[in-house]
Design a protein around this motif. Structure first.
Motif, short mmCIF file in Angstrom:
data_model
loop_
_atom_site.label_atom_id
_atom_site.label_comp_id
_atom_site.label_asym_id
_atom_site.label_seq_id
_atom_site.Cartn_x
_atom_site.Cartn_y
_atom_site.Cartn_z
N LEU A 12 0.93 -1.13 -0.03
CA LEU A 12 0.17 0.08 -0.24
C LEU A 12 1.00 0.98 -0.15
N LEU A 13 0.86 1.78 -1.08
CA LEU A 13 1.95 2.97 -1.38
C LEU A 13 1.00 4.09 -1.55
N GLN A 23 -3.00 -3.51 -4.17
CA GLN A 23 -2.93 -4.50 -3.02
C GLN A 23 -2.75 -5.90 -3.82
N LEU A 24 -1.68 -6.57 -3.88
CA LEU A 24 -1.22 -7.79 -4.55
C LEU A 24 -1.75 -9.15 -3.61
N GLY A 497 3.19 -0.29 -11.67
CA GLY A 497 1.85 0.43 -12.04
C GLY A 497 2.05 1.81 -12.32
N ILE A 498 1.67 2.29 -13.53
CA ILE A 498 1.74 3.71 -13.95
C ILE A 498 0.34 4.32 -14.13
N GLN A 552 -3.59 -12.03 -7.47
CA GLN A 552 -4.94 -10.83 -7.61
C GLN A 552 -4.31 -9.56 -7.51
N LEU A 553 -4.52 -8.57 -8.17
CA LEU A 553 -3.95 -7.25 -7.95
C LEU A 553 -5.39 -6.48 -7.99
N THR A 554 -5.60 -5.93 -6.86
CA THR A 554 -6.77 -4.88 -6.63
C THR A 554 -6.42 -3.38 -6.69
#
Length: 556
Positions: A12-13, A23-24, A497-498, A552-554
């Motif tokens: 969580l950045l 969230q991975l 992620g961009i 799973q990436l949320t």
């Protein structure tokens, strides 16, 4: 097969309000064949996720995995017996059904037959005997056809298209299948061209039951200093047919001294079609001049050109030099010479620009759009090794994917912004199980490269680009900046992620995952379902089976 132990980690950045939070959640590794030719997430429903592994033995074999929502392994099913004597064509959902397709070639009768089998999604077993969808003559020396499947009516039905061309003519067979595998529309279309003159690029079945075919026409001409004759690209042509295959209109894609050099059909949420592409102002199409978006009126069979945007070469055409320590990425000087020779040979290609349209994403909030494109290249060359009196040859497939081009449009197709993500990714495979060419637009998805390229989706007011990049490229480079090439994905890449602002096109990058920790992410194989993305990651091992895990990436 052992149950997957649920393992979760969260990144969580939140550096600023502009950035997205990722969230991975990942499962444990499972074993997959070292000879896998494709790894693909084929469907997802309330009961779990379905993952397909394909590999070559004497023919293309298939295995289906099902995972529950916690990534526990529900079943693993091998369809070796069912596919004996057949070529596996893929698993595809039709409404609530999951269907396995295969084809057979009967040499004696010279026929090509498509079969379908429904899968029991609870157990993975075949629900019924193979159903014959269609049989087509095949008089050429080949024993196979290119095929394509695409969802119709928001996934309630499935379009099947087969390129049944022979050496004398280009032909296309289409059919629309309902969940009971009944053909609702079947058409056979014969074009007036030979395969050297014309190639099928894309096929669509519209909401008003028209068949729209995008084709690429070529002409024979003299090129180079020696004036050798070659078939070179001339123009794109749009063909419109009734669902029975009756021709209604043929539309060349040129207007006002603008000549299309690439094109992609897209479907809007209201079922209408549009054509996006790049154009040149020079009839020889040597340079990319700009971008266009055209609406297609399939009721009146008209092409309505609505938007042109010139693109300055300084924005997207920079040549980024590699740093000297790129040589440490295990890439040999010999292979670089082979690629340079291929680059020199390509100077006479009909389209020197390498941008390939990847997607057209529509923002449901206001029907604005984002066009994504990427420089994609495949070089194939041979190396030789001499040992005594014996010489062996190895075929090398080198995939290079470079800069991503982003174009933001409003709902009327007017350009709002243009931006670029400079990058350079490279993968090489020696004699791999490649089943499709990178330039095979008709059949669509290609198995390789595994770790290069990107996935794109719209999440609220942001465009999200997911990709692997070199660890040193931890901020977004600007136009003209040098970028580090990533070649050793295991040791020197991160999964990023961009987030791109849909109003301004400004970008922010975050690292989501370190690929050296537990497998390399495969963004091209991502399955996107709203703000949740399923992504496989694999660890390639020198000995024994490879390892794969589901993640799973949320996006929040």
């Amino acid at each position: 097969m052992k149950k997957l132990f649920f393992a979760a980690f969260t990144l969580l950045l939140s550096l600023c309000s502009f950035s997205q939070n990722y969230q991975l959640i990942s499962g444990d590794q499972i074993k997959v064949s070292k000879y896998s030719s494709d790894l693909d997430i084929v469907a997802s429903d309330k009961t779990g996720n379905y993952f397909a592994e394909q590999r070559w033995s004497w023919n293309l074999r298939a295995k289906l995995y099902k995972f529950d929502k916690n990534y526990n392994d529900i079943y693993e099913k091998d369809y070796r017996k069912e596919l004996r004597g057949s070529i596996f064509r893929g698993f595809y959902p039709i409404d609530e059904e999951l269907v396995m397709f295969s084809t057979e070639y009967t040499r004696k009768e010279k026929t090509f037959t498509l079969y379908a089998r429904k899968i029991n999604k609870t157990t993975g077993e075949i629900k019924q005997d193979a159903k014959e969808i269609g049989t087509f003559p095949l008089e050429d020396k080949r024993d196979d056809f290119e095929v394509k499947f695409a969802p119709v009516s928001n996934g309630k039905k499935l379009l099947f298209a087969a390129n049944v061309s022979n050496k004398d003519r280009v032909s296309l067979v289409t059919a629309v299948l309902d969940p009971q595998l009944k053909r609702e529309a079947t058409a056979t279309i014969d074009f007036r061209f030979t395969p050297k003159q014309f190639s099928i690029q894309d096929v669509f079945y519209t909401a008003n039951e028209k068949i729209v075919v995008l084709g690429k026409e070529s002409e024979e001409t003299q090129v180079g200093k020696r004036k050798k004759k070659r078939w070179v690209f001339k123009q794109y042509i749009l063909h419109i047919y009734t669902k029975a295959g009756k021709k209604e209109k043929e539309i060349p894609i040129t207007a006002d001294q603008r000549f299309a050099i690439s094109g992609k059909l897209i479907e809007h949420t209201d079922g209408t079609l549009a054509l996006a592409g790049f154009y040149a102002t020079d009839p020889k199409k040597k340079d990319l001049s700009g971008f266009f978006l055209s609406k297609i009126d399939t009721d009146k069979n008209e092409l309505l050109l609505t938007s042109y945007k010139e693109i300055n070469a300084s924005m997207i055409g920079q040549n980024y030099t590699e740093d000297a320590d790129d040589d440490n990425d295990d890439d040999s000087k010999k292979s670089k010479k082979e690629e340079k020779k291929k680059d020199d040979d390509d100077e006479e290609e009909e389209i020197p620009n390498d941008y390939v349209l990847k997607s057209v994403l529509i923002n449901p909030a206001d029907n604005s759009m984002v066009i994504t494109a990427e420089i994609s290249q495949l070089y194939v060359y041979q190396t030789q090794n001499r040992s005594g009196n014996m010489t062996t040859y190895t075929t090398v497939y080198s995939y290079t994917t470079k800069d991503i081009l982003l174009i933001g449009l409003n709902a009327e197709g007017k350009v709002k912004w243009v931006n670029s993500i400079p990058k350079k990714q490279q993968e090489k495979y020696e004699n791999p199980n490649i089943t499709r060419s990178e330039e095979d637009y008709f059949s669509g998805k290609t198995a390789h490269p595994y770790f290069s390229s990107f996935a794109a989706l719209i999440n609220k007011d942001k465009l999200i680009i997911l990709m692997n990049d070199h660890q040193s490229n931890n901020v977004n480079p600007e136009y003209g900046h040098k970028v580090k090439r990533v070649y050793n994905f295991k040791k020197k890449s991160n999964f990023y992620g961009i987030s791109v602002d849909l109003v301004t096109g400004t970008m922010k990058r975050k690292m989501i995952y370190d690929n050296s920790s537990d497998g390399i992410m495969m963004p091209r194989s991502a399955y996107i379902n709203g703000s949740t993305i399923l992504i496989p990651a694999t660890r390639v091992k020198m000995f024994g089976k490879n390892e794969l895990k589901m993640s799973q990436l949320t996006i929040k």
